[in-house]
Design a protein around this motif. Structure first.
Motif, short mmCIF file in Angstrom:
data_model
loop_
_atom_site.label_atom_id
_atom_site.label_comp_id
_atom_site.label_asym_id
_atom_site.label_seq_id
_atom_site.Cartn_x
_atom_site.Cartn_y
_atom_site.Cartn_z
N VAL A 470 0.83 -1.20 0.00
CA VAL A 470 0.00 0.00 0.00
C VAL A 470 0.86 1.25 0.00
O VAL A 470 0.61 2.21 -0.73
CB VAL A 470 -0.94 0.00 1.23
N LEU A 471 1.92 1.25 0.80
CA LEU A 471 2.81 2.40 0.88
C LEU A 471 3.52 2.65 -0.45
O LEU A 471 3.67 3.79 -0.89
CB LEU A 471 3.83 2.19 1.99
N GLN A 473 2.49 1.97 -3.42
CA GLN A 473 1.55 2.51 -4.40
C GLN A 473 1.33 4.01 -4.23
O GLN A 473 0.99 4.72 -5.19
CB GLN A 473 0.21 1.79 -4.30
N ASN A 474 1.49 4.52 -3.00
CA ASN A 474 1.17 5.92 -2.71
C ASN A 474 2.36 6.86 -2.77
O ASN A 474 2.18 8.08 -2.77
CB ASN A 474 0.50 6.02 -1.33
N LEU A 475 3.58 6.33 -2.77
CA LEU A 475 4.76 7.21 -2.83
C LEU A 475 4.86 7.89 -4.19
O LEU A 475 4.48 7.33 -5.22
CB LEU A 475 6.03 6.39 -2.56
N GLU A 476 5.38 9.11 -4.17
CA GLU A 476 5.52 9.89 -5.39
C GLU A 476 6.96 9.83 -5.90
O GLU A 476 7.86 9.38 -5.21
CB GLU A 476 5.10 11.34 -5.11
N ASP A 529 -0.74 14.21 1.56
CA ASP A 529 -2.07 14.14 0.97
C ASP A 529 -2.92 12.99 1.49
O ASP A 529 -4.16 13.01 1.36
CB ASP A 529 -1.97 14.05 -0.55
N SER A 530 -2.26 11.98 2.06
CA SER A 530 -3.02 10.84 2.58
C SER A 530 -2.26 10.20 3.73
O SER A 530 -1.04 10.36 3.84
CB SER A 530 -3.25 9.80 1.47
N GLU A 532 -1.56 7.15 3.99
CA GLU A 532 -0.65 6.18 3.40
C GLU A 532 0.64 6.85 2.94
O GLU A 532 1.75 6.33 3.14
CB GLU A 532 -1.33 5.49 2.20
N LEU A 533 0.51 8.03 2.33
CA LEU A 533 1.69 8.76 1.87
C LEU A 533 2.51 9.24 3.06
O LEU A 533 3.74 9.17 3.04
CB LEU A 533 1.27 9.95 1.01
N GLN A 534 1.82 9.69 4.10
CA GLN A 534 2.53 10.13 5.31
C GLN A 534 3.31 8.97 5.92
O GLN A 534 4.49 9.12 6.29
CB GLN A 534 1.55 10.68 6.33
N ARG A 537 6.41 8.19 3.84
CA ARG A 537 7.47 9.19 3.99
C ARG A 537 8.14 9.11 5.36
O ARG A 537 9.35 9.38 5.48
CB ARG A 537 6.89 10.58 3.75
#
Length: 563
Positions: A470-471, A473-476, A529-530, A532-534, A537
């Motif tokens: 899940v992590l 998929q959300n990383l930029e 933003d989410s 998951e993103l937090q 990071r």
């Protein structure tokens, strides 16, 4: 990952060309790739093929050989370019904090000989570079899995001691200084007095030469009393320095204990290895190896030279720790000395051939030229530490920091270490205290501050828990670029160990911290933003913080949680 890629390339090369090679793995300049190898260019001439043809054969054979590899491409004249899967890159966040960056190697035993201060002489800022370099090399080698033995070799007998004793006798001061540092300073002044007198006064020169003879003969009670007292004061003073700098040694060796075994070795081999010349005993290096020269091992007065002491030391060090390599951290002024003494040692101890290594480094220079401890025109090492602490104290004066004195001490010492280790050992240093103690730019405090900054970020956030998938998929893309730079930490440590220079590590840490700063200014952690993103990071900056901590530790520098 470097070792895995190396083995894959070597296996593929052997399968296709029936040759065993050692493959190089490097960090590519192109940001879209993770690793590169120039093996095709290296072997093209030997194989009689074009680099691109070799690379194409290897690329085809290497496809689908490891789950971590996303793709392999051929770039330029024949470079193999590897891109790693994001799942592999993210797996780095699970590395053990203490061992992240470390490599498992064969149990190779390496002695690192450094510091090597002279008793009853000034401790100057040039000695700091020696100690910083030696300790850092020892720590970096430990990250590679080597069994490291830290050796210190004190110069505690000879003309330098005789000059100080002469100074002590002629300074007419019976007051014993109150602290180890004051006693060390006092002996430094006495040495400078003796050094000047030896150079300018013929009677003083003769008296100092007589004192030197008495030190070896041990037949003058007063000389021996002053000698033993001076040694005791020196070693007590040096221990305060080592404690301040965070250094310990596995064993101290002493010239006063190595000269006799050295003399026995020399005398045993007179006629076969050593010859008489004008009343002295010499080793004619040019007879044993091209480009060597003759050096005196026992002078015409019958006293041992540094060469003889080093011969005895060689035997003592190998007995204490049967090394596979012995790294002598000594200034480049001795570049002509070591090849001769090493060859003499190899002739006596053939089992040690090619196990001795001189890690040469340049001088620390000032505006008025190289420092000298003979005349008293010298900047003491502890003076520089004091000045660094004063600079850092001024910068931190307005900040509310717990245990501020301890923080100032760590930052000041870290600034000095980072500033001197940032320069490649072979080069001279014109050291700038003003620049090195700043919290911006290419400095140790800048890197220490980044660590503290990450601590501040982490203590304010409690992330939710998610599976790695899940992590990922959300990383930029900016997040992945930061991870890509972190992944090179083990590669940097290995390069530092292979080339015996810490400067690659200082440059890497500065670039890493700079990348983090740019990333953080554009990518919020707390206000991601989410959730998951937090959470993703948070894992990245935790690995980044571990990388900074382990990197600074390899330089002998401590981290600080709050600045």
């Amino acid at each position: 990952m470097k070792q895995i890629l190396q083995q894959l390339i070597q296996d593929a090369f052997y399968t296709n060309f029936d040759k065993k090679i050692s493959a190089n793995i490097d960090m590519p300049k192109e940001a879209e790739f993770d690793y590169s190898s120039n093996i095709a260019l290296q072997t093209a001439k030997e194989l009689g093929k074009s680099p691109k043809d070799i690379a194409a054969i290897l690329e085809k054979d290497l496809k689908d050989t490891h789950d971590a590899i996303e793709s392999i491409e051929i770039s330029g004249p024949g470079f193999l370019m590897f891109t790693m899967k994001k799942s592999f890159l993210f797996s780095l966040v699970h590395n053990n904090a203490k061992t992240w960056g470390h490599t498992k190697n064969e149990d190779k035993k390496i002695m690192v000989e450094y510091s090597c201060l002279n008793a009853m002489k000034p401790f100057h800022i040039g000695h700091l570079r020696n100690m910083f370099l030696g300790e850092s090399i020892a720590r970096i080698l430990e990250t590679q899995g080597y069994n490291v033995f830290r050796a210190n070799y004190y110069g505690d007998i000879g003309m330098n001691i005789a000059k100080c004793i002469w100074g002590l006798r002629n300074i007419n001061n019976n007051t014993i200084p109150a602290t180890p540092r004051l006693r060390g300073d006092s002996m430094g002044k006495c040495y400078a007095l003796g050094g000047t007198a030896y150079k300018e006064q013929e009677n003083a020169k003769k008296e100092i030469q007589q004192i030197s003879k008495e030190l070896y003969l041990g037949d003058n009670e007063d000389t021996q009393k002053i000698f033993q007292q001076g040694r005791e004061w020196s070693f007590e003073y040096f221990e305060t320095i080592y404690k301040k700098l965070g250094m310990t040694f596995d064993q101290h060796f002493y010239e006063s204990q190595s000269w006799k075994p050295g003399m026995e070795i020399i005398k045993k081999h007179i006629g076969s290895l050593f010859t008489e010349s004008n009343g002295a005993i010499v080793f004619e290096g040019e007879k044993f190896k091209e480009k060597l020269h003759t050096r005196v091992f026992i002078n015409s007065e019958g006293n041992p030279t540094y060469e003889t002491k080093d011969m005895g030391l060689c035997s003592q060090q190998n007995e204490a720790f049967a090394f596979d390599q012995n790294i002598h951290v000594v200034g480049n002024e001795q570049a002509g000395y070591f090849p001769v003494i090493f060859e003499a040692q190899y002739q006596v101890f053939p089992q040690l051939r090619d196990k001795q290594y001189h890690l040469s480094y340049g001088m620390v220079k000032l505006k008025d030229g190289k420092m000298s401890s003979r005349t008293g025109d010298v900047l003491y090492g502890d003076w520089l530490i004091d000045e660094a602490e004063s600079k850092v104290s001024e910068i931190l004066s307005s900040r509310d920091i717990a245990d501020k004195e301890n923080v100032i001490d760590k930052v000041a010492v870290g600034a000095l270490k980072f500033g001197m280790l940032h320069i490649q050992p072979k080069n001279d240093i014109i050291f700038s205290l003003e620049k090195s103690t700043q919290f911006e730019g290419d400095t140790g405090p800048y890197v220490q501050y980044a660590y503290a900054r990450i601590s501040s970020i982490l203590e304010k956030i409690t992330p939710e828990t998610f599976d790695d998938a899940v992590l990922i998929q959300n990383l930029e893309e900016a997040d992945w670029n930061l991870i890509r730079h972190i992944q090179y930490f083990p590669l940097i440590l290995q390069r530092c160990a292979d080339e015996k220079t810490p400067h690659y590590l200082t440059h890497y840490l500065l670039k890493l911290v700079s990348n983090f700063s740019s990333w953080y200014s554009a990518n919020s952690v707390k206000h991601a933003d989410s959730p998951e993103l937090q959470a993703g990071r948070i894992k990245i900056i935790k690995l980044l913080q571990i990388t900074i901590k382990n990197g600074l530790h390899s330089l002998g520098i401590e981290v600080i949680e709050k600045m």
